[in-house]
Write a protein that holds these residues in place. Structure first.
Motif, PDB file in Angstrom:
ATOM      1  N   LEU A 150      20.368  84.857  24.071  1.00  0.00           N
ATOM      2  CA  LEU A 150      20.282  84.394  25.479  1.00  0.00           C
ATOM      3  C   LEU A 150      19.619  82.909  25.446  1.00  0.00           C
ATOM      4  N   PRO A 210      29.998  87.154  33.823  1.00  0.00           N
ATOM      5  CA  PRO A 210      28.999  87.603  33.149  1.00  0.00           C
ATOM      6  C   PRO A 210      29.070  86.877  31.585  1.00  0.00           C
ATOM      7  N   LYS A 211      28.327  86.876  30.953  1.00  0.00           N
ATOM      8  CA  LYS A 211      28.215  85.800  29.644  1.00  0.00           C
ATOM      9  C   LYS A 211      28.867  86.753  28.797  1.00  0.00           C
ATOM     10  N   TYR A 254      23.394  89.213  32.476  1.00  0.00           N
ATOM     11  CA  TYR A 254      24.363  88.663  31.793  1.00  0.00           C
ATOM     12  C   TYR A 254      25.564  89.130  31.269  1.00  0.00           C
ATOM     13  N   GLN A 304      33.217  82.600  27.887  1.00  0.00           N
ATOM     14  CA  GLN A 304      32.772  84.066  28.066  1.00  0.00           C
ATOM     15  C   GLN A 304      33.085  84.772  26.564  1.00  0.00           C
ATOM     16  N   VAL A 308      18.616  90.361  29.501  1.00  0.00           N
ATOM     17  CA  VAL A 308      19.839  90.327  29.234  1.00  0.00           C
ATOM     18  C   VAL A 308      20.975  90.821  30.183  1.00  0.00           C
TER      19      VAL A 308
END
Length: 530
Positions: free
Chosen positions: A345, A446-447, A366, A479, A363
């Motif tokens: 992160l 979201p990541k 994400y 992503q 986390v």
């Protein structure tokens, strides 16, 4: 005279025809295949045949021509006419206007219909496989019930799990138990709505063979929907292609399938993309359960896995391989028995095995996940599911714009996307609900996104659209995607790398083409066993 006559049937929801002047007959002992895009009306027609009250036709009729016992009111297919019922009376021919009949006749017909619904595992979770099947058998002695259950479980190829608790089964195994339960009802009509959409090819073939042996070979009439052309070719005797509630073409399954597949576009060519460094690292991760019936269950058994930033990473394998458990561990829904799980992160590596706001909790915002057994909020409309229900605080007009944008990304056209914002989940088809659930994950941007069987209920055209959307999301927003899938074509089209799992272990990691070739060769040589 046909067993089932569907005459001039029209069904409307919120001013939109989901079925429009449908006419089709189904003869006893035949299999009618229905194919078409998600939302075309396939599930609506099945639910109408099943007798679900929300699907009563607005116009037209559904006629069941049956053998009717005037003494005990039992119904059977027309071939029973003139034969003796168990009560001693002779069966007589009777035409039942299903939706306009009296309550007794309606209930008598409905009782003789079994259905397998897409992505629905209606089991007693705390009961064993054999107890689940035995509970569906009625009218037989205890000894006969036990023997019938054993035979049905054998047909469903679940003998190796006969004493296992239902909640411990994989999705594919649960689906086979559902099939055994429905066959146990000894139906006169069997309805199957995308029965193998979320299964790997080998498990799907086992389900198809069980349907052939347990339903088709016994002369039981069946109506089946599927987006897999091979399912239609293997199972159906007659096919119809539905589009926007209308029959576009009908007749020989191979001819209808060819016409439908000619409309499927090719995915956009994937351009070279440079991924970043590692963003997920799993080392020697294990998840072992203990069951009184099974002893130690090694769902995940020493997995090492590295996923790079902006990579689209696939995990493939047969049903029960441990793929879904692995995804739940990564997301933090299931704690591992041992091992290390770290997610990057920013510039920091976060230990996902540790709970709390300064560890895993940092986390989680994400991460996004689409479960295989996804669910939407039933009392929220589509817009609510894409905003309010997931605590996405946006101005009203911007929320609508963003919702329409993400719905387009998962295969809805813009006009239809805007129209369904006010619809509730139970007003959508199964495939449409699936796409809304995927949109619910994507809208939060979201990541890292974990998708468990994202194309399971999608028709080929929608699958291509979702493929293109995932690639675009990666390219535009950097992503990272981790995709659990049995859909080999999808993995080839969308993934940069992939791993194959079996028995809780990762056997091989490489380019998707290498993994698919390895899986194909292994299956042929009998190396991969369920």
């Amino acid at each position: 005279m046909s067993f089932i006559e569907i005459r001039n049937v029209t069904k409307t929801f919120d001013g939109t025809n989901v079925l429009n002047n449908i006419n089709v007959n189904v003869d006893e002992g035949t299999v009618l295949g229905i194919l078409g895009r998600s939302g075309c009306g396939k599930s609506a027609l099945l639910n109408m045949l099943r007798g679900m009250k929300e699907y009563k036709p607005d116009k037209g009729t559904v006629i069941y021509n049956v053998a009717f016992c005037p003494k005990c009111f039992r119904v059977e297919p027309p071939s029973f006419n003139g034969k003796k019922c168990d009560c001693g009376e002779n069966f007589e021919p009777k035409s039942i206007d299903f939706w306009n009949s009296n309550r007794r006749d309606f209930a008598a017909v409905k009782k003789r219909i079994a259905i397998m619904l897409q992505r629905t595992f209606a089991l007693y979770e705390d009961d064993t496989v054999i107890d689940n099947v035995m509970k569906s058998i009625t009218g037989h002695s205890e000894e006969d019930t036990l023997q019938m259950a054993i035979e049905l479980i054998e047909q469903a190829q679940m003998t190796h799990r006969i004493t296992h608790i239902a909640r411990d089964l994989s999705g594919g195994e649960k689906q086979r138990v559902v099939l055994a339960r429905q066959m146990a009802k000894e139906p006169m009509l069997f309805l199957a709505d995308e029965p193998t959409g979320t299964l790997d090819p080998k498990t799907a073939e086992q389900i198809h063979q069980a349907i052939i042996n347990g339903i088709k070979a016994k002369g039981i009439t069946m109506v089946i929907t599927s987006h897999w052309p091979e399912v239609m070719q293997q199972l159906s005797d007659y096919a119809i292609w539905l589009d926007k509630g209308e029959i576009i073409e009908e007749g020989n399954p191979e001819t209808v399938i060819k016409s439908f597949m000619d409309k499927v576009p090719l995915p956009e060519k994937k351009v070279e993309f440079t991924v970043g460094g590692p963003i997920v690292e799993m080392k020697d991760v294990k998840k072992h359960y203990y069951s009184i019936e099974r002893g130690v269950v090694k769902a995940v058994d020493g997995v090492d896995l590295t996923v790079n930033e902006a990579e689209i990473y696939g995990v493939v394998g047969l049903s029960g391989a441990g793929k879904t458990t692995l995804s739940r561990i990564l997301y933090g829904l299931t704690d591992p028995s041992s091992g290390n799980i770290d997610v990057k992160l920013g510039e920091n590596w976060i230990d996902m095995t540790k709970k709390g706001p300064h560890a895993r909790g940092r986390v989680t915002p994400y991460l996004g996940i689409l479960h295989q057994e996804y669910s939407l909020y039933p009392h929220q409309n589509v817009l609510g599911n894409l905003s309010d229900a997931i605590s996405l605080e946006l101005p009203a007009e911007f929320a609508k714009m963003k919702a329409v944008y993400v719905l387009k990304a998962v295969g809805f056209d813009e006009e239809y996307a805007a129209r369904i914002l006010t619809k509730y989940p139970d007003e959508l088809s199964g495939g449409e609900r699936h796409r809304v659930a995927l949109a619910q994950v994507l809208i939060k941007e979201p990541k890292i996104i974990i998708l468990d069987e994202p194309t399971g209920t999608m028709d080929p055209i929608t699958r291509i659209q979702v493929t293109d959307s995932i690639i675009s999301a990666r390219d535009e927003m950097n992503q990272t995607f981790i995709i659990i899938s049995h859909d080999m074509e999808f993995v080839l089209d969308v993934c940069d790398r992939a791993s194959i799992m079996r028995g809780g272990k990762i056997l091989k990691t490489g380019l998707p083409k290498e993994i698919v070739e390895y899986l194909t060769v292994s299956e042929k040589e009998g190396m991969l066993k369920n």
